[in-house]
Design an enzyme around this catalytic site. Structure first.
Site, PDB file in Angstrom:
ATOM      1  CD  GLU A 139      43.916  48.649  32.550  1.00 42.83           C
ATOM      2  OE1 GLU A 139      44.431  48.724  33.672  1.00 42.83           O
ATOM      3  OE2 GLU A 139      42.778  49.053  32.300  1.00 42.83           O
ATOM      4  CE  LYS A 150      48.421  44.960  39.864  1.00 35.78           C
ATOM      5  NZ  LYS A 150      47.744  45.981  40.629  1.00 35.78           N
ATOM      6  CD  GLU A 165      40.525  44.602  44.258  1.00 31.90           C
ATOM      7  OE1 GLU A 165      40.862  43.921  43.273  1.00 31.90           O
ATOM      8  OE2 GLU A 165      40.097  45.767  44.168  1.00 31.90           O
ATOM      9  NE  ARG A 169      62.270  67.707  33.269  1.00 30.42           N
ATOM     10  CZ  ARG A 169      63.111  68.732  33.271  1.00 30.42           C
ATOM     11  NH1 ARG A 169      64.347  68.563  33.710  1.00 30.42           N
ATOM     12  NH2 ARG A 169      62.737  69.899  32.815  1.00 30.42           N
ATOM     13  CG  HIS A 199      35.738  52.075  39.617  1.00 27.96           C
ATOM     14  ND1 HIS A 199      36.644  51.869  38.595  1.00 27.96           N
ATOM     15  CD2 HIS A 199      36.423  51.866  40.771  1.00 27.96           C
ATOM     16  CE1 HIS A 199      37.809  51.533  39.116  1.00 27.96           C
ATOM     17  NE2 HIS A 199      37.707  51.527  40.434  1.00 27.96           N
ATOM     18  CG  ASN A 251      40.443  47.153  35.240  1.00 31.61           C
ATOM     19  OD1 ASN A 251      41.164  47.353  36.224  1.00 31.61           O
ATOM     20  ND2 ASN A 251      40.706  47.667  34.046  1.00 31.61           N
ATOM     21  CG  HIS A 283      38.168  49.735  46.005  1.00 31.45           C
ATOM     22  ND1 HIS A 283      37.639  50.271  44.845  1.00 31.45           N
ATOM     23  CD2 HIS A 283      39.047  48.775  45.605  1.00 31.45           C
ATOM     24  CE1 HIS A 283      38.189  49.673  43.792  1.00 31.45           C
ATOM     25  NE2 HIS A 283      39.047  48.760  44.232  1.00 31.45           N
ATOM     26  NE  ARG A 286      48.105  47.009  35.503  1.00 30.42           N
ATOM     27  CZ  ARG A 286      49.092  47.639  36.108  1.00 30.42           C
ATOM     28  NH1 ARG A 286      50.223  47.860  35.459  1.00 30.42           N
ATOM     29  NH2 ARG A 286      48.974  48.046  37.357  1.00 30.42           N
ATOM     30  CE  LYS A 308      46.202  50.268  36.057  1.00 30.20           C
ATOM     31  NZ  LYS A 308      44.812  49.764  35.988  1.00 30.20           N
ATOM     32  CG  HIS A 316      37.765  47.059  39.645  1.00 26.34           C
ATOM     33  ND1 HIS A 316      37.891  45.716  39.917  1.00 26.34           N
ATOM     34  CD2 HIS A 316      38.560  47.693  40.555  1.00 26.34           C
ATOM     35  CE1 HIS A 316      38.725  45.548  40.933  1.00 26.34           C
ATOM     36  NE2 HIS A 316      39.143  46.723  41.345  1.00 26.34           N
TER      37      HIS A 316
HETATM   38  N1  GLY Z   1      44.316  47.519  40.100  1.00 23.32           N
HETATM   39  C1  GLY Z   1      44.375  47.052  38.770  1.00 23.32           C
HETATM   40  C2  GLY Z   1      45.697  47.226  38.139  1.00 23.32           C
HETATM   41  O1  GLY Z   1      46.681  47.481  38.810  1.00 23.32           O
HETATM   42  O2  GLY Z   1      45.810  47.114  36.936  1.00 23.32           O
END
Ligand code: GLY
Length: 382
Positions: A251, A241, A199, A135, A266, A259, A280, A255, A157, A262
């Site tokens: 997000e 960031k 990036e 957990r 993507h 993207n 990427h 946040r 993330k 992206h």
């Molecule tokens: N890679 C985008 C984020 O971490 O929100």
């Protein structure tokens, strides 16, 4: 968020430090040369007990695991390791199950900490394993690629892929510490550095025009290996960031700016089938250019802005048009279908990150598919 330059008492290692403020889940991000050699001393204070399991891949293990283990032993930290094959294929349910089995077989307890030593794949997978085993146990990120140092290791993330798409199983789960060792970037092929660099540029384009100006002057030297420039860039990106994540961890708003490029990127990766044909960051560079083209089509910014972005990516050697992806048949309709399955479409409209100029990105929830189709078709002939 605070940041400052520090010298480790134990080793005289000079490193930058900043904190990502999230209440009791706040953590430090340390950025400097040779941090892996001194990792034990930095890690010990954040451990619940002096026991860790390092998760890494076979390529990274060869390069950095011996030094990491040495420094853990010197700091009195008990350690074992799980070494996976390299590549995106390990971000799967079956590999997650195997990692959890190995952790339980080693009789970890709730005070054991996992260490992710590697790039984004290892970081995402280890973070998710840490989030669910028993957990939830603590984990630490030691990112060894530029892409993971400036993006995926910061912000919590975590996740794995499914046959329906990337990162569709996961959680927001913050690490206890991030150690970004700039020296580890020296072992990366230029193509991987450039993929991370796409990036890096993103942060200037989102909300930091002076950083983009600086990259226009310093980008080439940075990509070619200048350590001081790399450290400065990683610090600037992590600070940006951390700032965004501390205000919008899950997000629900700002946040999403991260993207930028992206949605296009993507779609391109999915259409190509996630292979070495496009990395990427390369897909993100193309996606960022397309997001700027879309902004011009929607009369939000001037053509000069697109030229500046495109020229910069081209000057370091990133792909800037479909013809730069060898062996790929650019097809606007297929790309639009990919976007529709990647994002929620409402009344034929998609969410994109658009811009009013360098450093002035914003979230647009009402982009018409027709405008997207127009710029994809225009790109076909570029
Ligand atoms: N890679 C985008 C984020 O971490 O929100």
């Amino acid at each position: 968020m605070e940041s400052d330059l520090k010298v480790s008492d134990q080793t005289m290692t000079v490193y930058d430090s900043l904190s990502l403020e999230l209440g009791e889940r706040s953590y430090q991000i340390l950025i400097g040369a040779n941090l892996i050699n001194d990792a034990g001393a930095f890690i010990l204070p954040v451990l619940r007990q002096p026991r860790v399991v390092v998760i890494t891949d076979e390529n990274v293990a060869q390069l950095y695991l011996p030094n990491l283990k040495r420094s853990l032993s010197s700091a009195g930290i008990g350690h074992s390791e799980i070494i996976l094959q390299a590549g995106e294929c390990t971000k799967s349910l079956s590999h997650l199950e195997s990692i959890i089995d190995q952790l339980l077989m080693q009789k970890i307890d709730r005070d054991t900490t996992l260490i992710a030593l590697g790039g984004g794949v290892i970081g995402d997978l280890t973070g998710f394993a840490a989030a669910v085993v028993l957990r939830g146990i603590d984990f630490i990120q030691i990112p060894t690629t530029l892409l993971s140092q400036v993006d995926s290791s910061v912000g919590g993330k975590t996740g794995i892929n499914t046959k329906y798409g990337k990162n569709l199983i996961g959680s927001y789960y913050q690490p206890k510490l991030v150690l970004a060792d700039i020296t580890s970037l020296e072992s990366l092929p230029l193509r991987e550095i450039l993929s991370g660099y796409a990036e890096v540029v993103k942060y200037g384009l989102i909300n930091d025009a002076p950083f983009f100006d600086w990259l226009e002057k310093s980008g080439n030297a940075l990509c070619e290996g200048d350590k001081a420039l790399r450290q400065q860039a990683v610090m600037t990106c992590c600070r940006a960031k951390a700032d965004i994540v501390s205000q919008d961890e899950r997000e629900s708003g700002e946040r999403a700016l991260l993207n930028l490029g992206h949605t296009f990127g993507h779609a391109l990766e999915a259409d190509i089938g996630y292979s070495d044909t496009i990395l990427h960051g390369e897909a993100v560079a193309l996606g960022i250019i397309l997001a700027h083209e879309l902004s011009v089509t929607m009369k939000l910014c001037s053509k000069e802005v697109v030229h500046r972005v495109k020229d910069h990516y081209q000057s370091v050697g990133l792909p800037v048009s479909p013809s730069d992806i060898s062996g790929y048949n650019w097809n606007p309709n297929r790309l639009i279908s990919q976007m529709k399955s990647d994002k929620k479409v409402k009344d034929g409209r998609l969410t994109f990150i658009l811009t009013k100029g360098i450093g002035s990105a914003f979230i647009a929830n009402d982009v018409a598919l027709e405008d997207v189709r127009t710029i994809l078709a225009k790109a076909t002939n570029s």
